[in-house]
Motif scaffolding. Structure first.
Motif, PDB file in Angstrom:
ATOM      1  N   ALA A   1      -8.214 -43.564 -41.114  1.00 44.86           N
ATOM      2  CA  ALA A   1      -6.664 -43.003 -40.264  1.00 44.86           C
ATOM      3  C   ALA A   1      -7.036 -43.592 -39.037  1.00 44.86           C
ATOM      4  O   ALA A   1      -8.075 -43.763 -38.528  1.00 44.86           O
ATOM      5  CB  ALA A   1      -7.311 -41.726 -40.335  1.00 44.86           C
ATOM      6  N   THR A   2      -6.054 -43.725 -37.977  1.00 44.96           N
ATOM      7  CA  THR A   2      -6.473 -44.343 -36.831  1.00 44.96           C
ATOM      8  C   THR A   2      -6.616 -43.684 -36.054  1.00 44.96           C
ATOM      9  O   THR A   2      -6.680 -41.942 -36.095  1.00 44.96           O
ATOM     10  CB  THR A   2      -4.398 -44.325 -36.094  1.00 44.96           C
TER      11      THR A   2
ATOM     12  N   ASN B   1      -0.591 -46.670 -38.943  1.00 40.09           N
ATOM     13  CA  ASN B   1      -1.602 -46.793 -39.047  1.00 40.09           C
ATOM     14  C   ASN B   1      -2.356 -47.797 -38.527  1.00 40.09           C
ATOM     15  O   ASN B   1      -3.052 -49.239 -39.024  1.00 40.09           O
ATOM     16  CB  ASN B   1      -1.469 -47.726 -40.960  1.00 40.09           C
TER      17      ASN B   1
ATOM     18  N   ASP C   1       0.422 -37.912 -39.980  1.00 38.25           N
ATOM     19  CA  ASP C   1       0.264 -39.325 -40.746  1.00 38.25           C
ATOM     20  C   ASP C   1       1.182 -39.648 -42.022  1.00 38.25           C
ATOM     21  O   ASP C   1       2.634 -40.097 -40.501  1.00 38.25           O
ATOM     22  CB  ASP C   1      -0.565 -37.958 -42.451  1.00 38.25           C
TER      23      ASP C   1
END
Ligand code: NAP
Length: 514
Positions: free
Chosen positions: A2-3, A203, A237
């Motif tokens: 995840a970022t 992302n 997300d």
């Protein structure tokens, strides 16, 4: 992966840096970017001390990026090129996770050799090769990204440019969508804000957020608190559906705060964004076409405000969408939904919200009503009042606009000067006079107000306008614009989610925010 949220530490000395690092950690930073170009009297020893401070100050070690930005790429202090490279190579030796060097400076064979040697000798540490354009888009961002990848395949490319219009952001979104692996891509500037938020949906490797407004290191950088509390960072997300308010301006809009709070409360994987679409019909149409063609962005619904309500109506009609008859009659749309088979549906929730707010106080049949203003909101309200049988007089600054609206709905028109002879029992302000920050202004001087009037101000910021305060002093009944705002937002939320929102939460969120 995840970022991550990287928080720049842009301090002049170690004491300031220590404070900033503590604040960053307690705000939820997931990475620290040590902007060593902000340090006064920069030296390698000072940078080593800064790294040690960052390690010691955080309970769990946060990954560190060391950057010594060239002034030509947004750096703070103009340090010599050799020193900047030395800072990076020594940071690698000190064990930091990332160093960030400008791609343009990596092209110099001397710099490249020193960095490659340091990278090969380091036990860990990755290279971010970054490039910035503070003026406008890159001539060819795809080619530039490819160059960086080819030059040093293990590097994390970072491409950042200034978006001068929201439509400039699509190239950044396309690049993220079409590439995979670790890369950092976003846009600077006010209209680039959305790219910093949906970086997580698309992302990107990291997004950058500041500890507070004062410490932002690039235009359009949000604070970590805004990112987390307003823009639901922790729940974004790849599947998050996007919504937003299109308008110009939208910076003052409370819709993102309200809708995001209600999405969170309802457990919806949805995110609501401010969408500043400057310009006219062409820019609006381009923006809508892009977000609907790029269905991987996941836009499913929009609120529309000044000056695009009529553009929204025309867009939906021309794209074979379905327009609610009343919105068609009013000539303005404030909500667009992407329905089954991607068919667009258009509504006007201002109308019903305003009529509900007014209808709770008065019987409109044959009631003399004064509507001040002849814009989008005035039109929705005049349509509703006329349908309910009220006798409407429109007062407007621009005579032709007022006369046109009056003719359309069979009402009277009078210039603003005639407010001195106001005889109406219902007075409605549909102008922005009295809106924050001009809270000492009112469209109707207090002397013209009477005890037997019902006074409705559509302005909701501030909730109690001067007009409402003066009406109350005269003993008149008042209706707050907030009631209408909550009504229209609640109707939009229902269209967005199929669920009724918690209107008490809406009210509380708005009042806290205002
Ligand atoms: P709009 O289409 O731009 O119309 C603005 C109107 O205000 C026009 O009639 C304009 O007159 C008049 N006006 C603006 N500044 C003026 C000034 N200094 N002196 C005299 N007249 C002035 O805007 P809108 O969409 O109808 O929105 C109007 C207001 O409604 C907004 O300010 C907002 O506060 C409120 N609003 C409330 C809600 C809610 O839910 N409560 C929702 C949307 C909007 P001219 O024709 O002469 O330019």
């Amino acid at each position: 992966m995840a970022t991550k949220i990287a928080v720049p530490i842009a301090a002049g000395n170690l004491d300031q840096a220590r404070q900033q690092i503590k604040t960053a950690e307690s705000s939820g930073a997931e990475m620290l970017e040590l902007r060593t170009d902000y340090l006064e009297n920069l030296s390698v020893d000072l940078v080593k001390s800064l790294i040690a401070e960052a390690r010691a100050a955080t309970l769990a070690p946060l990954p560190i990026i060391v950057t010594c930005r060239d002034i030509r790429q947004g750096g703070a202090i103009d340090y010599p090129g050799r020193l900047r490279i030395e800072v990076l190579t020594e940071a690698l030796k000190a064990g930091v996770e990332f160093i960030d060097l400008e791609y343009e400076n990596f092209l110099s064979s001397e710099n490249q050799e020193r960095i490659r040697r340091a990278m090969s000798q380091a036990s860990k540490g990755r290279l971010i090769l970054s490039t910035h354009n503070f003026e406008t888009k890159f001539p060819n961002i795809v080619k530039l990204h490819r160059h960086i990848q080819t030059l040093y395949p293990a590097a994390i490319p970072k491409l950042v440019y200034k978006a001068n219009h929201i439509n400039d952001c699509f190239e950044a979104f396309d690049l993220l969508h079409k590439t995979s692996g670790e890369r950092i891509v976003f846009c600077m500037g006010q209209v680039g804000v959305i790219s910093r938020i949906i970086a997580k949906k698309l992302n990107s490797f990291v997004t950058f957020a500041s500890i507070d407004d004062k410490n932002a290191t690039a235009p359009g950088q949000l604070t970590i608190e805004q990112l987390k509390t307003i823009y639901r960072w922790d729940s974004i997300d790849a599947d998050t559906k996007l919504y937003g308010v299109i308008g110009s301006p939208v910076g003052h809009s409370i819709s993102p705060v309200v809708h995001n709070a209600c999405f969170a409360e309802a457990g919806e994987n949805k995110l609501y964004l401010p969408l500043l679409v400057e310009g006219g019909r062409d820019e609006f149409d381009y923006f809508l076409r892009q977000i609907f063609i790029k269905n991987w962005l996941g836009f499913r619904g929009l609120s529309v405000t000044i000056p695009h309500k009529e553009n929204a109506l025309n867009f939906v009609k021309e794209n074979h969408g379905v327009v609610e008859p009343l919105a068609e009659k009013i000539g303005a749309v404030n909500t667009i939904i992407v329905g089954p088979n991607d068919i667009l549906f258009a509504y006007n929730t201002d109308y019903s919200a305003a009529m509900d707010a007014i209808g709770s106080k008065v019987d409109l049949k044959n009631l003399p009503a004064a509507v001040i203003g002849a814009g989008g909101v005035a039109k929705a309200i005049v349509a509703g009042l006329s349908q309910a049988g009220a006798k409407v007089t429109i007062y407007n600054r621009t005579i032709e606009r007022g006369e046109k609206l009056a003719a359309e709905f069979g009402c009277e028109f009078a210039p603003l000067d005639n407010l001195a002879n106001l005889e109406a029992k219902l007075v409605i302000n549909c102008t922005s006079i009295g809106m924050y920050p001009n809270i000492d202004e009112t469209p109707v001087p207090g002397d013209y107000l009477k005890k037997d009037m019902v006074v409705f101000d559509t302005i909701y910021n501030p909730p109690r306008t001067l007009l409402l305060k003066q009406a109350e002093e005269k003993g008149a009944q008042t209706i707050e614009g907030l009631l209408m705002f909550i009504g229209q937002a609640a109707a939009q939320f229902k269209l967005f989610t199929g669920k009724a929102p918690d209107t008490k939460l809406m009210r509380k969120t708005i009042l806290n925010y205002l």
